[in-house]
Write an enzyme that holds these catalytic residues in place. Structure first.
Site, PDB file in Angstrom:
ATOM      1  CG  ASP A  86      -2.270  -0.413   0.945  1.00 21.54           C
ATOM      2  OD1 ASP A  86      -2.202  -1.097  -0.457  1.00 21.54           O
ATOM      3  OD2 ASP A  86      -3.386  -0.761   1.885  1.00 21.54           O
TER       4      ASP A  86
ATOM      5  CG  ASN B 293      -4.044   6.425   2.708  1.00 19.85           C
ATOM      6  OD1 ASN B 293      -4.983   5.950   2.753  1.00 19.85           O
ATOM      7  ND2 ASN B 293      -2.761   5.794   2.777  1.00 19.85           N
TER       8      ASN B 293
ATOM      9  CB  ALA C  12      -4.614   4.623   6.480  1.00 13.45           C
TER      10      ALA C  12
ATOM     11  CB  SER D 207      -4.260   3.267  14.462  1.00 17.71           C
ATOM     12  OG  SER D 207      -3.714   3.991  14.375  1.00 17.71           O
TER      13      SER D 207
END
Lengths: 292, 292, 292, 292
Positions: free
Chosen positions: C67, C140, C182, C186
């Site tokens: 990625d 991202n 991504a 988290s």
């Protein structure tokens, strides 16, 4: 030696495992008892006892079932200080110790007292001012939560007489270390090592966004005061509803005088259990059912 | 009685409060000492001592500053088993006990030994195999985290030799109960009552979504093994970076042999402190600065 | 047809897959180009081009890597409006579309234009007042975070000129829908369906406990103003550090003018990908390495 | 101009504010209507209409009450495409636009059409196979949750026909952007800017720890399939229970055909509202009641 078998009728279909266990235990010289229905099906009516007899006067309680059944049996056995061993008949369990395929070995070690004991602290809840104000015991958790038809309850939290917070939330979970991997975990609580002596408070879906799980010492007194009550708030111990309460209510929660005692046959690794449990929960096993 | 004053030079501007404290302590008959620079500014050079002298041979350490200064002084005083009292010069503090406007009263009670003591457990970290493998002490937390230029580190967690989990994350916080309201809280950890004896592990921004904070007993040995290391992972104790590590690294964390000792002048309510702190954090005080 | 191959030298060891891809593409009649080193190893130096040549004038970019590599290639290709296809050479990837074992089929479908295109919005960041104040593009996320040696930064958030919040935290992630799975995930952010047009803000380890992820429309202008700056705060785009900033800094983030274009060969199920990714993250695969 | 006043009888005690509003509206030339009980108390029985008459044929609905009352009125007005203005009679509200102390100004601007309109998307739920399978409308959220006497339900989630996840949880909240600051927020969901067109799914206390809130486009079709059902799972729209369901159940949720329309009198800052709301939630205002 008096061995009681406490069996979940829905899990041990036809009492097949129970039968094997009776044979093995008697082979090693133990006296066995079980509930009357089960004894009847096994055509051993002389082994049947009533509910009280499953505990009173026996040396060990063997439980055939899942964590729910083991919870129930462990609470009752704890009052009489009798050790419990869970034989797992369901999914990965935090409380079971043996699997159904080594019943022979389990029987031998029980009868020969070839095992270790592990104590677990329990919780005691008293509902102040309620006509049913007996002391109630929980091994996992005491949960005060909103009823099905309301959306939020207000619960003031006191610890050792000191005001801590007012949770505007779906409720609050007060949990033992054993219970930290049960409902408390899904509310965002931490995992407590099972040997710890402490009590975990965790709000359920708190609207007061700063509200956080709190861990206090096992000798602390927790008080929950329902302030913004709805008509059908629930008090549940170990997942079994105890009271539906529509009036103001104060609940005192402390460590219970008695402890649960579990028989350990092997070097247990609590964290390996967590691994297995998390994997079971993971998506890999969550195959979608066919859509009609 | 020998009283040491440990002062944050940036907070007590002109050493105004320090001066008041010296006067009050001497009024009640104590012998006072402080760092040489501060003693010089106050034109009391005879009270000046070097860093070691701030601890060695004194009976009490008074700290003028915020939680950071108190943390530092408490760690050093703990090694010599000397009690510490923090006088708050900043925002709401978890570690301070008195405010600057009652210096007179503080001095009287210190000299007359009119106070209680509160012990707090500390943590000890050893970096196995590292040339600087001394034992390091933390009152709040030991943090292993990714460096600025990488995105994720892999840390294997062992508790008492048992494998627990591998955090793929920004790092891991190992915290004492005292530290549970510091960095650990912002990672999603629970609040631990300060009198508890246990250790909290909490992952920082875990990519392994099931990873949860874990609370273990104070006598457990925590091991962190850096597996997917980047070139500049950081090991920090109480927020002060100790090592930048680019190679494989194993860190052992246990409770420290020494404890921090805090002087308590009043019935403290930890939960009221939490209230104040959360309110300080709340938006009401977070006035936006004017946009240029 | 001009096909560019963008290969991660560490993943395609010996350029074995690259070689197969060249053969297959040429078999179907495409003209192929790649970086000069790779062309040299494959003994096809005539196919080598410089970095600019990997994009300029080509019709399709095939990326061999994970990625990270696909992110990089997609950003560069987007500026020239050239579609990208990722061939996965690592773990489960959110951005790849094909596996290395069906290179033949991939080549055929590319040359015969037998595919669909999927657009993904990107973000653009401008650092106001900074000498390097160019426009920077991220597929991202744009991440402003504390440096390695500090513990907290203060970031004021403005959306369309309105003051929203001041995060006292480790930083803030501003993410596209693509980036929601991504780093943002988290930090506790939600998953955004990739076809959405919106922007996600998520604080990293916020000390202001009420701070929550916020989703705004794709045409909103986000401003981040560093207020309590440390000496080495970091601005990173797609995980690559752009600037280390020690002074006050204002960052404007909007949707980028260009979009990334991905080639789709099959009916993709974003949620099945999530399943696979979560399973990969699950403990079952996280076998502990042997402890030395 | 026909103005309907929809009043929460418990909030506007004695209909004092309602009376002021009637006077002001009539002063500016509007025709006013209200429910018959309220009209009776105000001794204006000629203004009384039945429930249907509160909506049918009127130009504007003014709501006196909190967010709950406004939600209810807005849903009914939306079906007839009539704009609503909420006058706040409770705590900080996300849906109200005016305060009770500027009723005069509100009346003038309503009659002179001196306002802007803001549209908000709504949700529609259909219970497939259920005898009461009408279409139901929600402005905030559709919630499928466990009943009071059970602990967990299994809900399969499909988005646009694709299987996404199976939540083992207390339930699932499907929310509009407007609803993201209501119940969904307390489950850990993100804040969605109110002008967004999308749908938020958020599990309630998920046991499957990886389960995360998901945001999808407004034109997606969400399906919830109750798999591990208990005897009294609940389906509620905007906090009002619609069905208690003991059998298998499939619920389809899409954007509603109609939109809610709110009258805006001022430049609203959604984020300032969030500030106020979070501050209201903060501990500073949560004074403990005196313990008996």
């Amino acid at each position: 030696m008096q061995v009681s078998i406490w069996v979940n009728h829905e899990k041990d279909v036809g009492f097949r495992v129970t039968g094997q266990l009776v044979d093995a235990l008697e082979h090693y010289g133990a006296a066995v008892r079980m509930d009357e229905y089960c004894a009847g099906v096994l055509k051993r009516p002389e082994l049947g006892v009533d509910r009280a007899g499953l505990i009173a006067g026996c040396d060990v309680v063997l439980v055939l079932g899942g964590d729910g059944t083991i919870l129930h049996a462990a609470r009752e056995a704890a009052a009489a200080d009798i050790p419990v061993l869970g034989i797992n008949m369901g999914r990965v369990g935090f409380l079971s110790e043996a699997e159904v395929d080594n019943v022979q070995e389990v029987a031998r070690r029980i009868v020969q007292a070839d095992y270790a004991l592990e104590k677990r602290m329990m919780l005691q809840a008293r509902v102040i001012g309620h006509p049913q104000a007996a002391e109630h015991i929980a091994l996992n958790d005491v949960v005060l939560s909103r009823g099905a038809f309301s959306r939020i309850i207000g619960v003031q939290i006191y610890i050792d007489g000191q005001y801590v917070d007012r949770y505007m939330s779906d409720g609050v979970v007060v949990s033992s270390p054993t219970g930290s991997t049960a409902y408390a975990l899904s509310t965002g609580g931490p995992i407590l090592a099972p040997s710890l002596e402490c009590i975990l408070l965790s709000p359920i879906c708190a609207h007061t966004l700063y509200s956080r799980p709190i861990v206090v010492g096992a000798d602390s007194k927790i008080e929950l005061v329902l302030t913004a009550a709805d008509k059908d708030a629930q008090l549940a111990l170990d997942g079994e509803t105890l009271l539906t309460v529509s009036n103001k209510l104060r609940i005192e929660i402390t460590r219970a005088k008695s402890q649960a005692t579990f028989i350990r046959l092997k070097g247990r690794n609590f964290y390996q259990l967590l691994h297995s449990k998390f994997s079971e929960w993971s998506m890999a096993e969550e195959l979608p059912e066919v859509k009609a």
